[in-house]
Write a protein that holds these residues in place. Structure first.
Motif, PDB file in Angstrom:
ATOM      1  N   ILE A  10       0.824  -1.239   0.072  1.00  0.00           N
ATOM      2  CA  ILE A  10       0.140   0.012  -0.066  1.00  0.00           C
ATOM      3  C   ILE A  10       0.706   1.154  -0.110  1.00  0.00           C
ATOM      4  CG2 ILE A  10      -1.783   1.293   1.182  1.00  0.00           C
ATOM      5  CD1 ILE A  10      -2.759  -1.357   2.371  1.00  0.00           C
ATOM      6  N   LEU A  11       0.629   2.197  -1.133  1.00  0.00           N
ATOM      7  CA  LEU A  11       1.410   3.425  -1.107  1.00  0.00           C
ATOM      8  C   LEU A  11       0.287   4.655  -0.237  1.00  0.00           C
ATOM      9  CD1 LEU A  11       3.638   5.186  -1.946  1.00  0.00           C
ATOM     10  CD2 LEU A  11       2.731   5.331  -4.265  1.00  0.00           C
ATOM     11  N   LEU A  12       0.570   5.366   0.411  1.00  0.00           N
ATOM     12  CA  LEU A  12      -0.156   6.175   1.328  1.00  0.00           C
ATOM     13  C   LEU A  12       0.817   7.443   1.239  1.00  0.00           C
ATOM     14  CD1 LEU A  12      -2.351   7.075   3.426  1.00  0.00           C
ATOM     15  CD2 LEU A  12      -0.561   6.169   4.993  1.00  0.00           C
ATOM     16  N   THR A  13      -0.080   8.458   0.489  1.00  0.00           N
ATOM     17  CA  THR A  13       0.388   9.874   0.341  1.00  0.00           C
ATOM     18  C   THR A  13      -0.136  10.454   1.604  1.00  0.00           C
ATOM     19  OG1 THR A  13      -1.467  10.858  -0.815  1.00  0.00           O
ATOM     20  CG2 THR A  13       0.035   9.676  -1.935  1.00  0.00           C
ATOM     21  N   GLY A  14       0.479  11.540   2.034  1.00  0.00           N
ATOM     22  CA  GLY A  14       0.298  12.348   3.193  1.00  0.00           C
ATOM     23  C   GLY A  14      -0.063  11.605   4.299  1.00  0.00           C
ATOM     24  N   ALA A  15       1.130  10.663   4.541  1.00  0.00           N
ATOM     25  CA  ALA A  15       1.327   9.663   5.692  1.00  0.00           C
ATOM     26  C   ALA A  15       1.844  10.505   6.754  1.00  0.00           C
ATOM     27  CB  ALA A  15       2.188   8.835   5.112  1.00  0.00           C
ATOM     28  N   ALA A  16       2.413  11.821   6.772  1.00  0.00           N
ATOM     29  CA  ALA A  16       3.077  12.158   8.232  1.00  0.00           C
ATOM     30  C   ALA A  16       1.806  13.173   8.560  1.00  0.00           C
ATOM     31  CB  ALA A  16       4.159  13.347   7.746  1.00  0.00           C
ATOM     32  N   GLY A  17       0.631  13.369   8.263  1.00  0.00           N
ATOM     33  CA  GLY A  17      -0.340  14.061   8.765  1.00  0.00           C
ATOM     34  C   GLY A  17      -0.921  13.190   9.989  1.00  0.00           C
ATOM     35  N   GLY A  18      -2.056  13.891  10.447  1.00  0.00           N
ATOM     36  CA  GLY A  18      -2.667  13.289  11.739  1.00  0.00           C
ATOM     37  C   GLY A  18      -3.314  12.199  11.295  1.00  0.00           C
ATOM     38  N   ILE A  19      -3.993  12.292  10.175  1.00  0.00           N
ATOM     39  CA  ILE A  19      -4.786  10.883   9.898  1.00  0.00           C
ATOM     40  C   ILE A  19      -4.004   9.941   9.287  1.00  0.00           C
ATOM     41  CG2 ILE A  19      -6.459  10.163   8.087  1.00  0.00           C
ATOM     42  CD1 ILE A  19      -7.906  12.796   8.025  1.00  0.00           C
ATOM     43  N   GLY A  20      -2.784  10.434   8.436  1.00  0.00           N
ATOM     44  CA  GLY A  20      -1.847   9.669   7.991  1.00  0.00           C
ATOM     45  C   GLY A  20      -1.245   8.663   8.697  1.00  0.00           C
ATOM     46  N   ARG A  21      -0.688   9.192   9.900  1.00  0.00           N
ATOM     47  CA  ARG A  21       0.179   8.462  10.874  1.00  0.00           C
ATOM     48  C   ARG A  21      -0.727   7.422  11.537  1.00  0.00           C
ATOM     49  NH1 ARG A  21       4.815  10.696  12.759  1.00  0.00           N
ATOM     50  NH2 ARG A  21       4.476   9.722  14.662  1.00  0.00           N
ATOM     51  N   GLU A  22      -2.175   7.640  11.918  1.00  0.00           N
ATOM     52  CA  GLU A  22      -3.107   6.772  12.439  1.00  0.00           C
ATOM     53  C   GLU A  22      -3.387   5.892  11.419  1.00  0.00           C
ATOM     54  OE1 GLU A  22      -4.197   6.474  15.513  1.00  0.00           O
ATOM     55  OE2 GLU A  22      -3.566   8.582  16.261  1.00  0.00           O
ATOM     56  N   LEU A  23      -3.304   6.105  10.173  1.00  0.00           N
ATOM     57  CA  LEU A  23      -3.777   5.352   9.033  1.00  0.00           C
ATOM     58  C   LEU A  23      -2.841   4.192   8.884  1.00  0.00           C
ATOM     59  CD1 LEU A  23      -5.902   4.041   6.905  1.00  0.00           C
ATOM     60  CD2 LEU A  23      -5.175   6.208   5.578  1.00  0.00           C
ATOM     61  N   ALA A  24      -1.600   4.592   8.931  1.00  0.00           N
ATOM     62  CA  ALA A  24      -0.307   3.954   8.658  1.00  0.00           C
ATOM     63  C   ALA A  24      -0.358   2.687   9.840  1.00  0.00           C
ATOM     64  CB  ALA A  24       1.005   4.556   8.859  1.00  0.00           C
ATOM     65  N   GLU A  25      -0.379   3.376  10.916  1.00  0.00           N
ATOM     66  CA  GLU A  25      -0.250   2.263  12.126  1.00  0.00           C
ATOM     67  C   GLU A  25      -1.510   1.228  11.960  1.00  0.00           C
ATOM     68  OE1 GLU A  25       0.536   3.232  16.073  1.00  0.00           O
ATOM     69  OE2 GLU A  25       1.194   5.377  15.414  1.00  0.00           O
ATOM     70  N   ALA A  52      10.491   3.230  12.776  1.00  0.00           N
ATOM     71  CA  ALA A  52      11.530   2.676  13.862  1.00  0.00           C
ATOM     72  C   ALA A  52      11.103   2.301  15.204  1.00  0.00           C
ATOM     73  CB  ALA A  52      12.644   3.606  13.945  1.00  0.00           C
ATOM     74  N   THR A  53      10.208   3.475  15.732  1.00  0.00           N
ATOM     75  CA  THR A  53       9.527   2.915  17.133  1.00  0.00           C
ATOM     76  C   THR A  53       8.650   1.952  16.976  1.00  0.00           C
ATOM     77  OG1 THR A  53       8.231   4.965  16.743  1.00  0.00           O
ATOM     78  CG2 THR A  53      10.199   5.532  17.742  1.00  0.00           C
ATOM     79  N   GLN A  54       7.827   2.092  15.947  1.00  0.00           N
ATOM     80  CA  GLN A  54       6.518   1.087  15.841  1.00  0.00           C
ATOM     81  C   GLN A  54       6.749  -0.107  15.094  1.00  0.00           C
ATOM     82  OE1 GLN A  54       3.607   1.633  17.333  1.00  0.00           O
ATOM     83  NE2 GLN A  54       4.893   3.856  18.396  1.00  0.00           N
ATOM     84  N   ARG A  55       7.913  -0.185  14.619  1.00  0.00           N
ATOM     85  CA  ARG A  55       8.360  -1.420  14.001  1.00  0.00           C
ATOM     86  C   ARG A  55       7.554  -1.781  12.821  1.00  0.00           C
ATOM     87  NH1 ARG A  55      10.730  -5.417  18.620  1.00  0.00           N
ATOM     88  NH2 ARG A  55      12.306  -3.749  19.554  1.00  0.00           N
ATOM     89  N   LEU A  56       7.315  -0.855  11.855  1.00  0.00           N
ATOM     90  CA  LEU A  56       6.365  -1.070  10.719  1.00  0.00           C
ATOM     91  C   LEU A  56       7.016  -1.638   9.617  1.00  0.00           C
ATOM     92  CD1 LEU A  56       4.216   2.346  10.656  1.00  0.00           C
ATOM     93  CD2 LEU A  56       3.940   0.285  11.875  1.00  0.00           C
ATOM     94  N   ASP A  57       6.227  -2.612   8.846  1.00  0.00           N
ATOM     95  CA  ASP A  57       6.965  -2.887   7.444  1.00  0.00           C
ATOM     96  C   ASP A  57       6.828  -1.982   6.613  1.00  0.00           C
ATOM     97  OD1 ASP A  57       7.756  -4.346   5.590  1.00  0.00           O
ATOM     98  OD2 ASP A  57       6.381  -6.150   5.650  1.00  0.00           O
ATOM     99  N   ALA A  58       7.799  -1.087   6.451  1.00  0.00           N
ATOM    100  CA  ALA A  58       7.322  -0.038   5.529  1.00  0.00           C
ATOM    101  C   ALA A  58       8.490   0.943   5.092  1.00  0.00           C
ATOM    102  CB  ALA A  58       6.457   1.139   6.548  1.00  0.00           C
ATOM    103  N   ILE A  59       8.332   1.398   3.803  1.00  0.00           N
ATOM    104  CA  ILE A  59       9.538   2.413   3.637  1.00  0.00           C
ATOM    105  C   ILE A  59       9.025   3.710   3.569  1.00  0.00           C
ATOM    106  CG2 ILE A  59      10.736   0.439   1.980  1.00  0.00           C
ATOM    107  CD1 ILE A  59       9.384   1.927  -0.159  1.00  0.00           C
ATOM    108  N   VAL A  60       9.916   4.785   3.898  1.00  0.00           N
ATOM    109  CA  VAL A  60       9.665   6.259   3.820  1.00  0.00           C
ATOM    110  C   VAL A  60      10.073   6.795   2.569  1.00  0.00           C
ATOM    111  CG1 VAL A  60       9.962   8.398   4.953  1.00  0.00           C
ATOM    112  CG2 VAL A  60       9.664   6.346   6.151  1.00  0.00           C
ATOM    113  N   ILE A  61       9.288   7.520   1.625  1.00  0.00           N
ATOM    114  CA  ILE A  61       9.531   7.950   0.375  1.00  0.00           C
ATOM    115  C   ILE A  61       9.396   9.649   0.575  1.00  0.00           C
ATOM    116  CG2 ILE A  61       8.857   8.179  -1.972  1.00  0.00           C
ATOM    117  CD1 ILE A  61       7.806   5.244  -1.442  1.00  0.00           C
ATOM    118  N   GLN A  62      10.472  10.298   0.248  1.00  0.00           N
ATOM    119  CA  GLN A  62      10.280  11.851   0.034  1.00  0.00           C
ATOM    120  C   GLN A  62       9.772  12.141  -1.361  1.00  0.00           C
ATOM    121  OE1 GLN A  62      13.220  14.063   1.691  1.00  0.00           O
ATOM    122  NE2 GLN A  62      12.130  16.018   1.557  1.00  0.00           N
TER     123      GLN A  62
END
Length: 269
Positions: A10-25, A52-62
């Motif tokens: 899943i590719l999630l844009t806007g991941a750093a916002g309030g909804i985005g962080r909750e949605l990522a988790e 790193a802190t939540q140990r997500l199976d994820a990559i971060v893209i800028q």
């Protein structure tokens, strides 16, 4: 039907916002593999810390989604990391709260670029592979203001109306291909996305606000249930439907709220 999100890419844009962080988790808790997209150095650092802190199976893209090369690169990063993607969630957006006669021309342009063109172009980037595979889902996160033209949000409403129309048209185009389109329309959410004036309006009951975790959970549910559309929050979800049939009734309700809205939109003490 139900979509199992385990191991879904899943590719999630806007991941750093309030909804985005909750949605990522929430997506990670379902076992999804994530590409978390942020625009600024600060948002990327925040996402790196989350992973790193939540140990997500994820990559971060800028990536700046208004840049064509950056959009292509973001999708390619998903291909490199996971071999492709199964779900695109267009969550990134911008908002400018003011009456339209005071709106800045550049803010209007940016609202259309980020809220409309970027999701359309991102969908265009991922569709060929999805169609070739015969499966996939594009999720566009709009707003109840994409169904209700709301005072003080003219440019934002226009952009979300456009996103809703695009979602509907694309869904109909893709019928029978195995690729689905979900349009989710939250009402106001208690995050920094909304300026202080909007939070004050909510405190004075001129509008309702939901918690980002609640909204994220319902976006996940809409994806799992392969919903075409999901309107969140009552009575706004009802007004969104009603406005399409009897807009004069919504006109009357908003006229009563207009004096209070004017005060906040124009910054009147």
């Amino acid at each position: 039907m139900s979509l199992d999100l385990r191991s879904k890419r899943i590719l999630l844009t806007g991941a750093a916002g309030g909804i985005g962080r909750e949605l990522a988790e929430a997506l990670a808790a379902k076992g999804a593999r994530l590409g978390l997209l942020g625009r600024t150095d600060a948002s990327v650092a925040s996402l790196d810390h989350l992973v790193a802190t939540q140990r997500l199976d994820a990559i971060v893209i800028q990536a700046d989604l208004t840049d064509a090369a950056a959009r292509k690169a973001a999708v390619w990063r998903m291909v490199q990391a996971y071999g492709g993607l199964d779900v695109l969630i267009n969550l990134a957006g911008v908002l400018d709260f003011r009456f339209f006669d005071e709106a800045d021309a550049s803010a209007i342009t940016r609202a259309l670029q980020v809220n409309v063109e970027a999701p359309m172009q991102m969908a265009r980037e991922v569709l060929p592979a999805m169609l070739g595979r015969g499966s996939g889902r594009i999720v566009n996160v709009g707003s109840t203001f994409g169904s209700i033209g709301y005072p003080g949000f003219a440019a934002y409403s226009a952009s979300k109306f456009a996103l809703r129309g695009f979602s509907q048209a694309l869904r109909r185009e893709l019928h029978g291909t195995g690729v689905g389109v979900t349009y989710v329309a939250p009402r106001a959410v208690r995050t920094a996305f909304n300026p202080p004036a909007v939070h004050l309006m909510a405190e004075r009951r001129l509008m309702h606000m939901d918690e980002p975790s609640w909204v994220a959970a319902r976006i996940v549910r809409a994806i799992e249930n392969e919903r075409n559309e999901a309107y969140l929050g009552f009575p706004e979800s009802l007004f969104a439907r009603l406005n399409g049939v009897l807009p004069s009734l919504v006109d009357g309700a908003l006229k009563k709220a207009l004096p209070g809205l004017t005060r906040y939109a124009r910054g009147i003490p």
